[in-house]
Scaffold this motif. Structure first.
Motif, short mmCIF file in Angstrom:
data_model
loop_
_atom_site.label_atom_id
_atom_site.label_comp_id
_atom_site.label_asym_id
_atom_site.label_seq_id
_atom_site.Cartn_x
_atom_site.Cartn_y
_atom_site.Cartn_z
N THR A 1 16.20 2.48 -30.88
CA THR A 1 14.97 1.87 -31.39
C THR A 1 14.97 0.34 -31.28
O THR A 1 14.01 -0.30 -31.71
N ALA A 2 16.02 -0.24 -30.72
CA ALA A 2 16.13 -1.70 -30.70
C ALA A 2 15.10 -2.35 -29.78
O ALA A 2 14.88 -1.89 -28.66
N GLU A 3 14.49 -3.41 -30.26
CA GLU A 3 13.60 -4.21 -29.41
C GLU A 3 14.44 -4.99 -28.40
O GLU A 3 14.05 -5.14 -27.25
N ASP A 4 15.59 -5.50 -28.85
CA ASP A 4 16.52 -6.19 -27.97
C ASP A 4 17.67 -5.22 -27.67
O ASP A 4 18.71 -5.24 -28.33
N LYS B 1 21.25 -6.72 -26.80
CA LYS B 1 22.04 -7.17 -27.95
C LYS B 1 22.62 -5.98 -28.70
O LYS B 1 23.78 -6.01 -29.14
N ALA B 2 21.81 -4.95 -28.87
CA ALA B 2 22.28 -3.75 -29.56
C ALA B 2 23.44 -3.10 -28.80
O ALA B 2 24.40 -2.61 -29.41
N CYS B 3 23.35 -3.10 -27.48
CA CYS B 3 24.43 -2.53 -26.66
C CYS B 3 25.71 -3.35 -26.79
O CYS B 3 26.81 -2.78 -26.86
N GLU B 4 25.58 -4.67 -26.83
CA GLU B 4 26.75 -5.53 -26.98
C GLU B 4 27.49 -5.21 -28.28
O GLU B 4 28.72 -5.11 -28.30
N GLU B 5 26.73 -5.07 -29.35
CA GLU B 5 27.34 -4.75 -30.65
C GLU B 5 28.04 -3.39 -30.60
O GLU B 5 29.16 -3.23 -31.09
N GLU C 1 9.08 7.53 -26.57
CA GLU C 1 7.66 7.19 -26.37
C GLU C 1 7.02 6.75 -27.68
O GLU C 1 6.25 5.78 -27.71
N ARG C 2 7.34 7.45 -28.76
CA ARG C 2 6.77 7.07 -30.07
C ARG C 2 7.26 5.69 -30.49
O ARG C 2 6.48 4.88 -31.01
N SER C 3 8.53 5.42 -30.26
CA SER C 3 9.10 4.11 -30.63
C SER C 3 8.47 2.98 -29.82
O SER C 3 8.15 1.92 -30.36
N ALA C 4 8.26 3.22 -28.51
CA ALA C 4 7.65 2.22 -27.66
C ALA C 4 6.22 1.94 -28.10
O ALA C 4 5.75 0.79 -28.12
N SER C 5 5.49 2.99 -28.47
CA SER C 5 4.10 2.83 -28.92
C SER C 5 4.05 2.04 -30.23
O SER C 5 3.20 1.17 -30.41
N ALA C 6 4.99 2.33 -31.12
CA ALA C 6 5.04 1.63 -32.41
C ALA C 6 5.35 0.15 -32.22
O ALA C 6 4.78 -0.72 -32.90
N GLN C 7 6.27 -0.17 -31.30
CA GLN C 7 6.63 -1.56 -31.06
C GLN C 7 5.51 -2.33 -30.37
O GLN C 7 5.37 -3.54 -30.54
N ALA C 8 4.67 -1.61 -29.62
CA ALA C 8 3.58 -2.26 -28.88
C ALA C 8 2.42 -2.60 -29.80
O ALA C 8 1.58 -3.43 -29.45
N GLN C 9 2.36 -2.00 -30.93
CA GLN C 9 1.22 -2.23 -31.84
C GLN C 9 1.37 -3.55 -32.60
O GLN C 9 2.45 -4.02 -32.83
#
Length: 228
Positions: A116-119, A122-126, A220-228
């Motif tokens: 669900t990370a926007e970045d 960065k999440a992968c690095e952690e 898809e749901r996460s991407a839609s939520a972040q786009a709003q």
């Protein structure tokens, strides 16, 4: 299974926390009834047995509920002495297993954040930082290489490692992230693949196609939520 020793597990088919408990019950040979919960419409029984967090898993033994997956796993090990012991008898060895169990939980939580990370970078690095620490730690725990695994000696760390990484291929297909690289984490990679060869464990891992379908819809749901 008599009513005086009835075991019921309330869960959700894809929850890694539920899968931990399901695996432990099967490894120990404990008969149980499984109740699939709709987490968008939680059952009265789930709300009754876990009124504080209202989450799965919930293990109900003789009408008494036990909550939180790691707590449930220790309860299972202490209540049913048959089958392999999930935790060592020696107090010091048991303390080491508990420490790494808690750390595996952190690694898995970092992995889930990537979904669900926007970045995502960065999440992968952690996640990779924690995975490196886990790989080094497991090399010290098992200096002879990946642990010798048989149905009769499956322990707590085996269960947690399998649940954390057993569905990696489906996750990699959906999110395009290499969660478990055999070059970077050879011991864990070998360990997981060995565990997946055991029938009692393999049958508990959710079907890959079903996982991929669920994760694609989730993405898809996460991407839609972040786009709003």
């Amino acid at each position: 299974m008599g009513e005086e020793n009835k075991v019921t597990l309330h869960g959700m088919w894809l929850s890694p926390y539920v899968k931990r408990v399901e695996l432990a019950l099967k490894v120990k040979g404990i008969p149980f009834e499984y109740i699939e919960e709709d987490l968008s419409n939680k059952s009265p029984l789930l709300l009754k047995y876990n009124p504080i967090h209202k989450k799965v898993p919930v293990l109900v033994h003789n009408e008494e509920p036990v909550n939180e997956s790691l707590v449930i796993l220790e309860y299972i090990d202490e209540t049913w002495k048959n089958g392999p012991r999930l935790l060592p008898e020696d107090p010091y060895e048991r303390s080491k297993v508990r420490f790494w169990a808690a750390y595996i939980q952190q690694v898995m939580e970092c992995m889930l954040k990537i979904f669900t990370a926007e970045d995502q970078e960065k999440a992968c690095e952690e996640f990779y930082e924690k995975l490196d620490v886990l790989e080094d730690g497991m090399k010290k725990m098992f200096p002879w290489g990946s642990p010798k695994i048989e149905v009769g000696n499956i322990g707590l760390l085996d269960i947690l490692i399998l649940v954390a990484f057993g569905a990696c291929k489906a996750q990699e297909e959906v999110f395009g992230v290499k969660f478990l690289d055999p070059q970077k984490a050879p011991l864990i990679h070998s360990w997981v693949n060995t565990l997946l060869e055991l029938a009692v464990l393999k049958e508990t891992v959710p079907p890959r196609d079903k996982v991929v379908s669920f994760l694609r819809a989730f993405k898809e749901r996460s991407a839609s939520a972040q786009a709003q």
